[in-house]
Write a protein that holds these residues in place. Structure first.
Motif, short mmCIF file in Angstrom:
data_model
loop_
_atom_site.label_atom_id
_atom_site.label_comp_id
_atom_site.label_asym_id
_atom_site.label_seq_id
_atom_site.Cartn_x
_atom_site.Cartn_y
_atom_site.Cartn_z
N ASN A 214 50.10 44.04 45.63
CA ASN A 214 49.35 44.28 44.39
C ASN A 214 48.47 43.08 44.03
O ASN A 214 48.03 42.94 42.88
N ASP A 215 48.20 42.21 45.00
CA ASP A 215 47.43 40.99 44.76
C ASP A 215 46.02 41.31 44.27
O ASP A 215 45.48 42.39 44.50
N VAL A 216 45.44 40.31 43.61
CA VAL A 216 44.02 40.34 43.23
C VAL A 216 43.33 39.26 44.04
O VAL A 216 43.73 38.09 44.00
N VAL A 217 42.28 39.62 44.75
CA VAL A 217 41.63 38.72 45.69
C VAL A 217 40.16 38.57 45.31
O VAL A 217 39.50 39.55 44.94
N PHE A 218 39.66 37.35 45.40
CA PHE A 218 38.23 37.07 45.22
C PHE A 218 37.66 36.69 46.58
O PHE A 218 38.17 35.77 47.24
N ILE B 148 50.62 39.18 43.23
CA ILE B 148 51.35 40.12 42.38
C ILE B 148 52.24 40.95 43.30
O ILE B 148 51.77 41.47 44.31
N PRO B 149 53.53 41.08 43.01
CA PRO B 149 54.44 41.75 43.93
C PRO B 149 54.08 43.21 44.17
O PRO B 149 53.58 43.90 43.27
N ALA C 137 44.97 43.81 49.48
CA ALA C 137 45.16 43.57 48.06
C ALA C 137 44.91 44.86 47.29
O ALA C 137 44.29 45.80 47.80
N TRP C 138 45.40 44.89 46.07
CA TRP C 138 45.17 46.03 45.17
C TRP C 138 43.76 45.98 44.59
O TRP C 138 43.08 46.98 44.49
N SER C 139 43.31 44.77 44.22
CA SER C 139 42.00 44.62 43.59
C SER C 139 41.23 43.52 44.30
O SER C 139 41.77 42.46 44.59
N PHE D 299 39.00 48.66 43.82
CA PHE D 299 40.44 48.90 43.71
C PHE D 299 40.88 49.80 44.86
O PHE D 299 40.22 50.81 45.17
N ALA D 300 41.99 49.44 45.47
CA ALA D 300 42.62 50.32 46.45
C ALA D 300 43.31 51.45 45.68
O ALA D 300 44.13 51.19 44.80
#
Length: 543
Positions: A75-79, A93-94, A222-224, A237-238
């Protein structure tokens, strides 16, 4: 009466309101213009911890936890410079399989039995709908539009139109609640007006199917994803963790029209793919981010909640979640009236409590949106350069992006820090609630604050022990509470007692007694029963 409460709209806010009312024995009817199980819009991607706490009590949390992204999907957020480009920073994020057990990361410390859940509305709403439709006391009318209503003393008479047969009928109810979205008929009918900032951000949103995209993504998924490059900045968003994605193309201030930017070109710049990459558009929508709050949430026996009452840029996922908080605040107040123990004035607490909080949260969202807009305009021209200067630019941009956004995605303050101040049904003791930010808060038992969570000696969550109406927490079993319980029986007011002996009680609990509301907010605290317990209970029940 045909029903106690008529809910207009069967989105997540309306369904949650109906679920919560039904759990209290209130008869509910829901009018929804869509067909049953018609797919919802691909909007909300995040269910906040406070929302999950209530879904836990309503018996639907475990169903939601089993849906959405694959259990092991991060559920990570990646830039990154683009989805397929260079990673700048990552907010861990787990995944949902580790959501209860993970101890590393910026949102694993939260004091709650139900941490957040990343799930798109495409998966969320059908679960809520199926659960609600099976509940005793709930009637669901699909393909039905509420075209108007008239208020009389103690009754609302609504006109309903069957969209397939074009036949009209009248429904009599005690209360009507408009959960009918940003263009709400109910809001307009009660004369409420949206006030604030009408345009903050224009966005092209595109729901795509791209089976080949995940294989192109470097590193851990990642999720986002935030794509940041000089040509285009966007968010992805996935949705299902396999082949479907939601792409937001954020238009710049000098791009005033939605057709200012070629949609396909922008998507490819955000994804970091060439002209030969194939994807399918499932749905698309152009929308405007705003900060608008209704000047009133009620007219006598008619109320508004969710997007009908407030619209803002959907940072932190707090559009839907704030609407659900409206519904949960209103639900127990309506039930108090239907059950007869709440006085008429208890209903004034809804607007008095929710409107100020809505203003606060909308300003948090608008402030964050302004910072993000500035950040998108300041992307270094050499951010993708494969040299030392480019690497330094990426490192600095990554640090700035993490610091700015970790509070958005790990927003403990917005979940647990907000409080109801100046409410007519909360007994203030003069102590000011502690301030909070989007990301941080100080646990407090000041009346109006959320009762800080802890686990009882028998392993239950504190909130699992709460009864309907009010719960008296007794930290010292030597305190005689019999006069207060007798006063509650006299007023026919639901008040249960929970003794917390043996539990690891947080330091914020500095008093021997607390009365907590059904929605987890502290209503009163003290070291002894007041001399006039009836007066206290009359205050709490709106009398």
């Amino acid at each position: 009466m045909d029903t106690d409460v008529l809910v207009v709209g069967a989105g997540p806010v309306g369904l949650t309101l109906a679920m919560d009312l039904a759990a209290r024995g209130v008869q509910v009817a829901i009018a929804e213009i869509r067909r049953y199980a018609e797919p919802p819009n691909v909007k909300c991607n995040h269910v906040a911890a406070r929302t999950m706490e209530r879904f836990r009590r309503l018996g639907v949390a475990h169903k939601l936890r089993d849906a959405g992204l694959p259990a092991d999907y991060p559920n990570d957020v990646v830039f990154r410079t683009s989805l397929c480009g260079i990673e700048l920073t990552r907010i861990p994020i787990p995944c949902r399989a580790e959501r209860y057990t993970a101890r590393e990361g910026p949102d694993t410390w939260w004091p709650t039995p139900e941490p957040p859940h990343r799930i798109n509305q495409l998966f969320l709403e059908p679960i809520l709908l199926e659960h609600t439709a099976k509940l005793p006391g709930v009637t669901l009318w699909n393909r039905t539009q509420v075209t108007g209503f008239t208020q009389h003393e103690h009754v609302v008479e609504a006109t309903l139109l069957d969209l397939d047969t074009r036949q009209e009928r009248r429904v009599r109810c005690r209360y009507l609640v408009g959960c009918d979205g940003g263009s709400s008929m109910v809001r307009k009918a009660i004369g409420a007006k949206l006030e604030g900032t009408p345009v903050i951000q224009r966005v092209q949103s595109t729901h795509i199917r791209a089976p080949g995209l995940r294989a192109l993504l470097p590193g851990k998924p990642a999720w986002s994803y935030y794509a940041v490059n000089p040509r285009r900045c966007g968010t992805v968003f996935a949705i299902d963790g396999h082949e479907t994605w939601l792409v937001h193309n954020h238009l710049n201030p000098d791009e005033p029209e939605f057709d200012s930017v070629d949609r396909d070109w922008a998507i490819r710049q955000i994804l970091g793919v060439g002209a030969d990459f194939a994807y399918e558009v499932i749905t698309k929508e152009d929308w405007v981010g705003r900060r608008l709050v209704a000047d009133r949430f009620r007219d006598r026996n008619v109320f508004i909640a969710g997007d009908a009452a407030h619209l803002w840029v959907p940072y932190a996922g707090y559009g839907m979640n704030a609407g659900i908080a409206d519904a949960l605040n209103l639900s127990w107040l309506l039930a108090a009236r239907v059950q007869g123990w709440g006085a008429e004035a208890i209903l004034t607490a809804y607007e008095a409590e929710r409107q100020p909080i809505t203003m606060q949260v909308s300003n948090f969202a608008m402030d964050h949106a302004a910072k993000m807009i500035r950040a998108r305009r300041a992307v270094p021209a050499n951010v993708e350069a494969q040299d030392a200067d480019g690497e330094r630019a990426r490192e600095e941009l990554g640090r700035e992006a993490y610091a700015l956004n970790v509070q958005q995605f790990c927003c403990a303050g917005l979940n647990f820090g907000y409080y109801y101040e100046g409410s007519p049904i909360i007994a203030s003791d003069g102590e000011a609630p502690p301030p909070y930010t989007m990301g941080d808060f100080t646990p407090s038992t000041v009346p109006g604050c959320r009762a800080p969570h802890f686990w009882l000696a028998d392993g239950r969550s504190l909130y699992d022990a709460f009864g309907q109406g009010y719960t008296l927490l007794r930290l010292d079993e030597g305190v005689d509470v019999a006069p207060l319980l007798a006063a509650a029986r006299e007023r026919r007011m639901p008040l249960s007692v929970v003794d917390v002996a043996g539990a690891q009680v947080p330091a914020a609990y500095r008093h021997k007694l607390l009365i907590c509301r059904d929605d987890q907010h502290v209503a009163w605290r003290g070291d002894a029963i007041p001399a006039d317990p009836l007066a206290l209970l009359d205050r709490l029940r709106g009398a």
